[in-house]
Design a protein around this motif. Structure first.
Motif, short mmCIF file in Angstrom:
data_model
loop_
_atom_site.label_atom_id
_atom_site.label_comp_id
_atom_site.label_asym_id
_atom_site.label_seq_id
_atom_site.Cartn_x
_atom_site.Cartn_y
_atom_site.Cartn_z
N ALA A 50 0.84 -1.21 0.00
CA ALA A 50 0.00 0.00 0.00
C ALA A 50 0.87 1.25 0.00
O ALA A 50 0.57 2.24 -0.70
N GLY A 51 1.96 1.24 0.77
CA GLY A 51 2.88 2.37 0.76
C GLY A 51 3.51 2.59 -0.60
O GLY A 51 3.65 3.72 -1.07
N LEU A 52 3.88 1.51 -1.26
CA LEU A 52 4.44 1.59 -2.61
C LEU A 52 3.43 2.16 -3.59
O LEU A 52 3.76 2.99 -4.44
N GLY A 53 2.18 1.72 -3.49
CA GLY A 53 1.17 2.10 -4.47
C GLY A 53 0.73 3.54 -4.39
O GLY A 53 0.59 4.22 -5.42
N TYR A 54 0.53 4.07 -3.18
CA TYR A 54 0.00 5.44 -3.08
C TYR A 54 1.06 6.50 -3.30
O TYR A 54 0.77 7.61 -3.76
N VAL A 82 6.87 -1.65 13.15
CA VAL A 82 7.23 -2.50 12.01
C VAL A 82 6.29 -2.23 10.83
O VAL A 82 6.72 -2.21 9.67
N MET A 83 5.01 -2.02 11.12
CA MET A 83 4.07 -1.64 10.06
C MET A 83 4.50 -0.34 9.39
O MET A 83 4.51 -0.22 8.16
N THR A 84 4.87 0.65 10.21
CA THR A 84 5.33 1.93 9.68
C THR A 84 6.59 1.76 8.85
O THR A 84 6.76 2.40 7.80
N ALA A 85 7.50 0.87 9.29
CA ALA A 85 8.72 0.60 8.53
C ALA A 85 8.40 -0.04 7.18
O ALA A 85 9.00 0.31 6.16
N ALA A 86 7.46 -1.00 7.18
CA ALA A 86 7.07 -1.65 5.91
C ALA A 86 6.49 -0.62 4.95
O ALA A 86 6.79 -0.63 3.74
N TYR A 87 5.68 0.28 5.46
CA TYR A 87 5.12 1.37 4.66
C TYR A 87 6.25 2.24 4.10
O TYR A 87 6.24 2.64 2.94
N GLY A 88 7.25 2.50 4.96
CA GLY A 88 8.39 3.31 4.53
C GLY A 88 9.20 2.64 3.43
O GLY A 88 9.66 3.31 2.50
N ILE A 89 9.39 1.32 3.53
CA ILE A 89 10.10 0.59 2.47
C ILE A 89 9.34 0.72 1.15
O ILE A 89 9.93 0.97 0.10
N GLY A 90 8.02 0.55 1.21
CA GLY A 90 7.21 0.72 0.01
C GLY A 90 7.35 2.10 -0.58
O GLY A 90 7.42 2.27 -1.81
N GLN A 91 7.44 3.13 0.27
CA GLN A 91 7.56 4.50 -0.20
C GLN A 91 8.93 4.79 -0.82
O GLN A 91 9.07 5.72 -1.61
#
Length: 388
Positions: free
Chosen positions: A223-227, A337-346
């Motif tokens: 989701a972080g990658l997509g938006y 960890v959720m925030t980190a995963a979002y950050g990796i996607g971004q």
């Protein structure tokens, strides 16, 4: 006792929202609105702006990783520190006119915004024991984007330069931060540390639905990658295609759409459960990302801003409380960890977008890539028989 009762009502909810208004809406996303003006003033080049954006995403990831062991007990000082540091970063940009100083500033601002997201969520959802207030908390991001964008537009009327606008943003952020800090600090004095933990039934249901925490983490990373591709390039796309003063107001619409969406997606989540709600959210978000590919017009860009803005914080509103429920099944800070995963996607998103743009000379392929990432995440959320 009277102040303790007040803290169980609107001040705590509003203070938590302000943490994200300042830390995310101003500290992270105001740069998106001011980026074109800073390029026009030759403070930044296009390449310099890309470095600044990349530094911000990397800082966000670093901040999330640093918060991986943050305890609920330390949520208040972490949130206060993130607010004051963000105000300082905004103010420093008002006197910064070299590329590498901006890049360094944006990297640090990314760290502060991740701390704001993790600490604000921990404080309201766990320390204060108010998971039902999650929609207002995460609506703060959209309100911060809208407010900062309209302040940028207001500053453009008398012809202010970007340096003066950064100072104005810092002044408004300081006023908001002072209120939030007062409420945060009072919560340490007047309230015992709550022992609020997720109800076993809710935690078990969420764990069963996602077969443990890692599927939810993977979905959130996608989701972080997509938006982020739309969130990074929307003003550039609009100015390149349409010109004029439309970009900043369309960007404001992006933020404004995020505010009511948090409440809407919270209700959908309560009605249909985590997996169905996330699947619907990500499917719709993918369509919003794809709209500018289907048609290059003001209405398509505005529709994209409203659809993506109206879903990306809905993703957070659904996923972060679910992560809180799953926190009893892991030995790490699930929200961090959720925030980190979002950050990796971004981080991955813009890198992929730049590579596709270099190959094709168009952002169309990047937007298709982002939409596919969101739809893959939606497929991963598809409900299994007997599970929601």
């Amino acid at each position: 006792m009277k102040s303790a009762k007040l803290l169980h009502n609107w001040p705590a909810d509003v203070a938590a929202a302000i943490i994200l208004v300042v830390g995310m809406g101003f500290g992270r996303f105001a740069f998106t609105g001011l980026y074109p003006l800073m390029v026009n003033e030759q403070i930044l080049t296009i390449a310099g702006g890309s470095w600044a954006a990349s530094a911000n995403y990397a800082g966000y990831l670093a901040g999330a990783l640093a918060m991986a062991k943050l305890s609920v007990r330390h949520a208040v000082p972490a949130a206060v520190a993130s607010l004051l540091a963000t105000v300082a970063a905004l103010a420093l940009l008002g006197w910064t006119d070299t590329v590498w100083a901006v890049v360094l500033n944006r990297g640090l601002a990314g760290v502060f915004s991740a701390v704001a997201m993790v600490a604000g969520s921990l404080w309201l959802l766990q320390y204060m024991g108010r998971p039902h207030s999650a929609p207002l908390l995460y609506a703060g991001v959209g309100m911060g984007i809208f407010l900062s964008a309209e302040l940028i537009a207001l500053g453009a009327v008398p012809g202010w330069g970007s340096l003066l606008i950064w100072r104005a943003l810092a002044a408004v952020a300081l006023l908001l931060a002072l209120f939030a800090c007062a409420v945060l600090w009072r919560s340490r004095r007047d309230l015992p540390l709550p022992q609020a933990v997720p109800k076993p039934g809710a935690a078990a249901a969420t764990a069963a639905a996602f077969a443990g925490p890692w599927l939810l983490i993977a979905v959130y990373g996608l989701a972080g990658l997509g938006y982020i591709i739309t969130a990074t390039y929307l003003p550039v796309l609009i100015s390149g295609a349409l010109g004029g003063a439309a970009p900043i107001h369309v960007w404001a619409a992006f933020g404004l759409g995020a505010v009511p969406s948090c409440f809407l997606w919270h209700r959908i989540n309560l009605r249909f459960g985590v997996r169905i709600s996330l699947a619907l959210n990500l499917l719709l978000q993918g369509f919003g990302v794809l709209l500018p590919v289907l048609h290059q017009s003001l209405w398509a860009y505005l529709g994209s801003a409203i659809l993506v803005g109206g879903t990306f914080m809905g993703t957070v509103t659904i996923a972060m409380p679910a992560a809180r429920q799953l926190s009893t099944h892991v030995n790490f800070n699930m929200l961090a960890v959720m925030t980190a995963a979002y950050g990796i996607g971004q981080i991955v998103g813009p890198i992929a977008a730049n590579a596709i743009f270099d190959y094709s000379g168009s952002f169309a392929g990047s937007l298709v890539f982002a939409a596919v990432a969101l739809w893959v995440a939606a497929v991963l959320c598809r409900p299994k028989l007997g599970r929601v």
